[in-house]
Design a protein around this motif. Structure first.
Motif, short mmCIF file in Angstrom:
data_model
loop_
_atom_site.label_atom_id
_atom_site.label_comp_id
_atom_site.label_asym_id
_atom_site.label_seq_id
_atom_site.Cartn_x
_atom_site.Cartn_y
_atom_site.Cartn_z
N ARG A 194 0.83 -1.21 0.00
CA ARG A 194 0.00 0.00 0.00
C ARG A 194 0.86 1.26 0.00
O ARG A 194 1.92 1.31 0.63
N PRO A 217 0.28 5.38 0.60
CA PRO A 217 -0.67 6.43 0.95
C PRO A 217 -0.66 7.61 -0.02
O PRO A 217 -1.63 8.37 -0.06
N GLU A 227 -3.30 6.53 -2.96
CA GLU A 227 -4.71 6.27 -2.67
C GLU A 227 -5.62 7.48 -2.91
O GLU A 227 -6.68 7.35 -3.52
N ALA A 257 -6.03 7.89 -6.66
CA ALA A 257 -6.93 6.89 -7.22
C ALA A 257 -8.39 7.25 -6.95
O ALA A 257 -9.25 7.10 -7.83
N ARG A 258 -8.66 7.75 -5.75
CA ARG A 258 -10.04 8.16 -5.45
C ARG A 258 -10.47 9.32 -6.35
O ARG A 258 -11.60 9.34 -6.85
N ASP A 269 -8.02 2.33 -9.25
CA ASP A 269 -7.62 1.36 -8.24
C ASP A 269 -6.11 1.48 -8.03
O ASP A 269 -5.31 1.10 -8.89
N ALA A 270 -5.71 2.00 -6.88
CA ALA A 270 -4.29 2.18 -6.59
C ALA A 270 -3.55 0.85 -6.57
O ALA A 270 -2.39 0.75 -7.00
#
Length: 342
Positions: A260, A262, A265, A268-269, A274-275
């Motif tokens: 992951r 940060p 993300e 992507a939002r 989709d990260a």
């Protein structure tokens, strides 16, 4: 054009004057014994071998001039070849550049391209030893890179063993995120870092070369402090680890929580993307992935993301992730040509 007019295009300047212009004032690296100006270059092979690789970039397929500057394109062309050399455990020494372009190509564009080529070659530790220049309907770059193993064995894809730790050095998913920003026509100023990562990859050459060549007395692949297998991430993490799994006859399982990022993300939002997909299948990162012996902690700059098990293929949290095969030149994704694929 009159004799007093200043040349503004490749056609007005001419082939040989352009070659001189691209190489004027440049300094060759120690591995290039004879650079441009003769029938061929002379490149050192101190231990009787050299690593060699080649890659091609075509305008409209691998880069777009409205998205990337000529300097960016030159740097990317060298970086993707230098990363392949380093992924074999070799130190980049020399690059040969074949360039095709239309006669009306502005000299300013070629100047920027040459600056980028030389800049990244120097960052990788080598220089431009020579090449070729031809007239073509579009801009095409073909790079051949050479590397010196310095007496060591190459680190290949085929040495991973059950029990090894999979670790990566460099950023994953940033290039794919930058491509998505450009393709969506999003506000580049909001996402400067990932757009820059797409335009100019930043292979962490030193993360490999420092531990391999800092102590010439030990042989690559023969001691506990070197990886059993190594690759650069050009086609996507799943795809490139798939090459290691296949060559080594093992299964690689990735830990999604360790992957992951940060930074990706919120991007992507914002793009309804989709990260995780960027990280696993985005490609064109030219980061490095390696299978490290279980008893060894990966060096600084590397972080563990998975493990090697008995079996075959690549899984994420024990499950095969569908639709994440990575980049493939003849994969049939025609629409990707408009979005600057690899």
């Amino acid at each position: 054009m009159s004799e007093s007019a200043t040349p503004r295009t490749v056609g007005e300047l001419g082939e040989f004057a352009l070659i001189d212009r691209m190489n004027a004032g440049r300094v060759q690296a120690a591995g290039v014994l004879l650079g441009p100006g003769d029938d061929a270059a002379l490149v050192a092979a101190p231990d009787g071998r050299f690593v060699v690789t080649t890659d091609m970039l075509v305008q409209g397929r691998h880069f777009r001039l409205d998205w990337s500057s000529p300097r960016d394109i030159g740097r990317k062309a060298i970086a993707q070849n230098a990363a392949d050399v380093v992924a074999m455990g070799a130190v980049p020494t020399a690059f040969v550049v074949a360039l095709g372009c239309p006669a009306d190509t502005p000299l300013e564009l070629i100047d920027g391209l040459a600056d980028g080529l030389w800049e990244e070659a120097g960052r990788a530790g080598g220089s431009i030893a020579g090449g070729d220049l031809v007239r073509s309907p579009e801009l095409v770059l073909s790079i051949t890179a050479f590397g010196d193993l310095r007496g060591r064995a190459p680190v290949t894809r085929s040495g991973a063993r059950a029990g090894d730790t999979i670790a990566v050095a460099g950023r994953l998913g940033w290039s794919a995120a930058g491509l998505a920003v450009l393709a969506a026509g999003a506000d580049i100023e909001r996402f400067t870092e990932v757009v820059a990562a797409h335009r100019v990859p930043q292979p962490p050459y030193a993360s490999v070369l420092e531990f391999l060549h800092g102590d010439p007395a030990s042989g690559a692949g023969s001691g506990p402090n070197v990886p059993h297998a190594l690759t650069d991430i050009s086609d996507g993490l799943l795809a490139d680890l798939g090459h290691i799994a296949s060559a080594s006859g093992v299964r690689i399982d990735l830990d999604s929580s360790a992957l992951r990022d940060p930074v990706l993300e919120p991007i992507a939002r914002a793009l309804d993307a989709d990260a995780a997909q960027w990280i696993l299948a985005g490609g064109e990162e030219h980061a490095f992935a390696a299978a490290w012996p279980a008893e060894v902690s990966p060096p600084p700059g590397w972080h563990a993301v998975g493990r090697v098990l008995a079996g075959h293929g690549v899984t994420v949290d024990g499950v095969v992730r569908p639709g994440s095969g990575g980049w493939e030149s003849f994969g049939g994704a025609d629409s990707a040509a408009a979005a600057e694929p690899r």
